[in-house]
Enzyme design. Structure first.
Site, PDB file in Angstrom:
ATOM      1  N   TRP A  51       0.817  -1.212   0.000  1.00 51.84           N
ATOM      2  CA  TRP A  51       0.000   0.000   0.000  1.00 51.84           C
ATOM      3  C   TRP A  51       0.862   1.280   0.000  1.00 51.84           C
ATOM      4  O   TRP A  51       0.349   2.369  -0.046  1.00 51.84           O
ATOM      5  CB  TRP A  51      -0.900   0.021   1.232  1.00 51.84           C
ATOM      6  N   ARG A  52       2.158   1.105   0.047  1.00 57.09           N
ATOM      7  CA  ARG A  52       3.042   2.258   0.219  1.00 57.09           C
ATOM      8  C   ARG A  52       3.602   2.759  -1.103  1.00 57.09           C
ATOM      9  O   ARG A  52       3.954   1.969  -1.983  1.00 57.09           O
ATOM     10  CB  ARG A  52       4.201   1.871   1.147  1.00 57.09           C
ATOM     11  N   GLU A  59      -4.782   0.983   6.705  1.00 59.29           N
ATOM     12  CA  GLU A  59      -4.823   1.420   8.103  1.00 59.29           C
ATOM     13  C   GLU A  59      -5.942   0.733   8.877  1.00 59.29           C
ATOM     14  O   GLU A  59      -5.769   0.379  10.051  1.00 59.29           O
ATOM     15  CB  GLU A  59      -4.984   2.943   8.179  1.00 59.29           C
ATOM     16  N   LEU A  78      -9.201 -12.020   9.912  1.00 58.00           N
ATOM     17  CA  LEU A  78      -8.477 -10.813  10.341  1.00 58.00           C
ATOM     18  C   LEU A  78      -8.881 -10.376  11.744  1.00 58.00           C
ATOM     19  O   LEU A  78      -8.155  -9.621  12.383  1.00 58.00           O
ATOM     20  CB  LEU A  78      -8.740  -9.652   9.373  1.00 58.00           C
ATOM     21  N   GLY A  79     -10.050 -10.826  12.212  1.00 56.12           N
ATOM     22  CA  GLY A  79     -10.485 -10.485  13.561  1.00 56.12           C
ATOM     23  C   GLY A  79     -11.036  -9.072  13.673  1.00 56.12           C
ATOM     24  O   GLY A  79     -11.054  -8.308  12.709  1.00 56.12           O
ATOM     25  N   TYR A 131      -6.414   8.280  15.337  1.00 56.64           N
ATOM     26  CA  TYR A 131      -5.188   7.721  14.767  1.00 56.64           C
ATOM     27  C   TYR A 131      -5.319   7.521  13.259  1.00 56.64           C
ATOM     28  O   TYR A 131      -4.440   7.913  12.488  1.00 56.64           O
ATOM     29  CB  TYR A 131      -4.823   6.381  15.423  1.00 56.64           C
ATOM     30  N   ASP A 156       1.474   5.037  16.667  1.00 58.57           N
ATOM     31  CA  ASP A 156       1.061   3.657  16.905  1.00 58.57           C
ATOM     32  C   ASP A 156       1.994   3.035  17.937  1.00 58.57           C
ATOM     33  O   ASP A 156       2.791   3.737  18.579  1.00 58.57           O
ATOM     34  CB  ASP A 156       1.037   2.856  15.597  1.00 58.57           C
ATOM     35  N   CYS A 208      20.522  -1.097  18.188  1.00 59.22           N
ATOM     36  CA  CYS A 208      20.904   0.294  18.460  1.00 59.22           C
ATOM     37  C   CYS A 208      22.092   0.752  17.615  1.00 59.22           C
ATOM     38  O   CYS A 208      22.201   1.927  17.255  1.00 59.22           O
ATOM     39  CB  CYS A 208      21.215   0.465  19.943  1.00 59.22           C
ATOM     40  N   CYS A 233      20.879   2.378  14.439  1.00 59.99           N
ATOM     41  CA  CYS A 233      19.822   3.384  14.566  1.00 59.99           C
ATOM     42  C   CYS A 233      20.331   4.786  14.220  1.00 59.99           C
ATOM     43  O   CYS A 233      21.340   5.245  14.773  1.00 59.99           O
ATOM     44  CB  CYS A 233      19.272   3.382  15.992  1.00 59.99           C
ATOM     45  N   THR A 245     -10.164  -9.954  22.503  1.00 60.38           N
ATOM     46  CA  THR A 245      -9.488  -8.848  23.174  1.00 60.38           C
ATOM     47  C   THR A 245      -9.700  -8.878  24.682  1.00 60.38           C
ATOM     48  O   THR A 245      -8.768  -8.639  25.455  1.00 60.38           O
ATOM     49  CB  THR A 245     -10.004  -7.504  22.628  1.00 60.38           C
TER      50      THR A 245
END
Length: 352
Positions: free
Chosen positions: A23-24, A45, A88-89, A128, A146, A205, A208, A303
């Site tokens: 999707w990007r 999303e 997918l829930g 969000y 997120d 790290c 990063c 959940t």
């Protein structure tokens, strides 16, 4: 506020290491003038809420092949979309997905609104999701936070306030770093950093781009963060699922009510789901038959609770009429159309 150069450092890292997601629009394509499709950003999303990228990729491909535009999704039958979503829930998302597609088609001419406040009026679009669509699809300087972003900010600022109380603090930190230039790429860059470098258990790290600015790295506290409040114990519920098969191979199923857990989904008739510490559910078979209890339980975690289902099966004659549900002919039945907990009950009945 940290040095604004931090955002530039992260964007340089993202230009080299951005994940390839279906999707990007990647940073090179975006720099060349290719704009993201708001429909694909919105769809991804919604699917990614409470779900991993790995789990979403195949569902996203199926949805965009069958329904390549918001108008085609809006025109799709509810049952087809719910079946495609199965597994997918969090099925309220699928119901809101259809509602939103139909509102965008009917009220906005099939075009997702660029205005953040208007996005918030769409079904299933909360703060969000609206921020993510605004930033990623429309390159607006919105703060997108997120779980990955929360972890990055907690470590960058060495913030020890436990989640969820830390959410507004971490959001303020994220807002302080969000640049006016390339905010869409920046929002995705922070998420990628959390997903690939600043991971929960073994952060890399040394790789990063923000290591020299990271307070947790300097203080040796990265693995402690983000702090989380103790989880409450999930209750356990119990119920019975009835799997009736007609002699011609047809299965007895019902569509659950639109509201409530698994709303609008196809499933096996069953009892109410009651707390295991209380009375057992009353038997409520959907058709007269000799019911046999399958060994074991179909177990699933939602959940807010764990569920244990006793599975009962029966073979019924052609002329037997159910008082709940309808028989679905074998060629029209696919276990993959069932939500996960119902598929587990089917697998148990099949001896899997």
């Amino acid at each position: 506020m940290r040095d604004p150069a931090d955002a530039a450092d992260l964007l340089q890292w993202y230009d080299r290491h951005a994940r390839d997601l279906p999707w990007r629009v990647g940073p090179r394509a975006r720099a060349a003038g290719v704009r993201p499709d708001p429909y694909r950003i919105w769809l991804s999303e919604i699917m990614l809420q409470q779900t991993t990228v790995a789990a979403v990729k195949d569902y996203f491909r199926v949805f965009t092949e069958r329904w390549p535009t918001v108008e085609t999704l809006a025109a799709a039958p509810d049952a087809e979309v719910m079946a495609a979503w199965a597994g997918l829930g969090y099925y309220a998302r699928a119901r809101n997905l259809l509602k939103c597609a139909r509102v965008v088609t009917a009220d906005h001419g099939g075009v997702f609104p660029a205005d953040h406040d208007v996005l918030l009026t769409l079904p299933g679009v909360g703060p969000y999701t609206a921020a993510a669509i605004s930033a990623i699809a429309f390159d607006a300087p919105r703060v997108v936070v997120d779980g990955n972003v929360e972890r990055v900010m907690a470590r960058l600022y060495d913030e020890h306030t436990p989640l969820p109380a830390a959410k507004p603090i971490l959001t303020d930190h994220a807002a302080a770093l969000t640049p006016d230039a390339r905010p869409g790429d920046y929002a995705q860059a922070v998420m990628d950093l959390g997903a690939t470098i600043c991971t929960p258990k073994r952060p890399a790290c040394g790789l990063c781009p923000w290591r020299t600015s990271c307070a947790a790295w300097a203080n040796g506290t990265a693995l402690e963060l983000p702090k989380k409040a103790p989880k409450k114990r999930k209750p356990v519920r119990q119920g019975v699922a009835y799997l009736a098969r007609r002699v011609d191979g047809a299965w007895l199923l019902e569509t659950r009510p639109d509201k409530g857990l698994l709303g609008g989904m196809l499933g096996w008739p069953g009892t109410d789901w009651l707390d295991v510490e209380g009375p057992a559910p009353e038997e409520d078979p959907p058709i007269r038959a000799e019911w046999k209890t399958v060994g074991g339980e179909a177990r699933h975690t939602f959940t807010h609770f764990h569920l244990r289902l006793v599975v009962k099966t029966a073979l019924v004659p052609m002329d037997r009429k159910p008082h709940r549900g309808d028989f679905i002919a074998l060629p029209d039945f696919s276990p993959s159309d069932l939500p996960t907990v119902m598929r587990k009950a089917f697998d148990l009945a099949q001896g899997r």
